[in-house]
Design an enzyme around this catalytic site. Structure first.
Site, short mmCIF file in Angstrom:
data_model
loop_
_atom_site.label_atom_id
_atom_site.label_comp_id
_atom_site.label_asym_id
_atom_site.label_seq_id
_atom_site.Cartn_x
_atom_site.Cartn_y
_atom_site.Cartn_z
N LYS A 9 -8.73 0.14 -0.39
CA LYS A 9 -7.79 -0.92 -0.74
C LYS A 9 -8.14 -2.17 0.08
O LYS A 9 -8.28 -2.09 1.30
CB LYS A 9 -6.37 -0.43 -0.40
CG LYS A 9 -5.27 -1.09 -1.17
CD LYS A 9 -3.98 -0.35 -0.89
CE LYS A 9 -2.81 -0.95 -1.63
NZ LYS A 9 -1.55 -0.32 -1.23
O1 G3P Z 1 1.59 -0.55 -1.47
C1 G3P Z 1 2.11 -1.84 -1.64
C2 G3P Z 1 3.53 -1.85 -2.02
O2 G3P Z 1 3.84 -1.06 -3.08
C3 G3P Z 1 4.54 -2.55 -1.25
O3 G3P Z 1 5.86 -2.31 -1.65
O4 G3P Z 1 8.31 -2.38 -1.38
O5 G3P Z 1 6.81 -3.04 0.55
O6 G3P Z 1 7.06 -4.50 -1.44
P1 G3P Z 1 7.06 -3.11 -0.94
#
Ligand code: G3P
Length: 218
Positions: free
Chosen positions: A87
């Site tokens: 990633k």
């Molecule tokens: O892996 C990245 C992601 O899904 C982040 O999610 O909820 O931290 O915006 P969030």
């Protein structure tokens, strides 16, 4: 649409996997930190452990932000297990690194995508996945699902093989909207995946079936 779980928590990964519908896992440095995993060795062990639970792609994010260090770190991550997807953040050195990895046959997930232009650059560099962040756009009164739709349309129009992996999914409703938008993958918290099961008519219908069965069988 494939389902990935967006966590580094092994119990949640096991629970989702036991449902039998899990296609992969995404992690990020915040999710690893949330589990208290620190140091390269421990992180690497954790990624390998996740790969031993789930038969599917597991995204492991580089911490480096310059090209040379990204190449070194990503190459090391890719050797941990064949299911590791490196990633990489959507910055200039990240796009260059994705190009390098794609030429070496190392699969990548370009993360922190907030515009169609970013997704286009990642796809042109040969990313396996792009991750538009749905919830974080909604957080700033923008439209995360609309971005997913735009990227899906663009990739279909130009015939890119890069898959649209909708990330920052916060709710069951987001998952449904990702299906409607044509996302290839949604990476979700366990609660949002389990929410797909809920329907009051299922619960009341089952109660009625069981009650009717009991009437003639007791
Ligand atoms: O892996 C990245 C992601 O899904 C982040 O999610 O909820 O931290 O915006 P969030």
């Amino acid at each position: 649409m494939k389902f990935f779980i967006d966590t580094a928590n092994l119990d949640q990964i096991r629970e989702a996997n036991e449902l039998g519908v899990l296609d992969g896992v995404t992690t990020n440095p915040s999710l690893m930190a949330k589990e208290g995993i620190k140091g390269v060795e421990n992180c690497n062990r954790h990624y390998v452990e996740i790969c031993s639970i789930v038969k599917g792609d597991v995204s492991a994010e580089v911490i480096a932000t310059d090209y040379e260090s990204m190449i070194k770190e990503g190459t090391a991550l890719a050797t941990l297990h064949p299911n590791i997807v490196v990633k990489v953040p959507c910055i200039a050195d990240g796009i260059k690194a994705i190009k390098y990895f794609s030429e070496k046959g190392i699969r990548t997930n370009c993360t922190l995508i907030f515009s169609p232009g970013q997704a286009l650059l990642a796809a042109k560099a040969g990313a396996t996945y792009v991750s538009p962040f749905v919830g974080r756009l909604d957080d700033i009164a923008s439209d995360g699902i609309e971005l997913v739709e735009k990227i899906v349309d663009m990739f279909n129009y130009y015939g890119f093989e890069t898959q649209v992996l909708a990330a920052s999914i916060r709710s069951t409703q987001h998952i449904i909207q990702c299906i409607e938008a044509g996302a290839d993958v949604a990476t979700c918290p366990l609660s949002a995946i389990k929410g797909l099961l809920n329907h009051p008519l299922t619960d009341s219908g089952l109660q009625k079936f069981l009650a009717d069965h009991k009437k003639v069988n007791s």
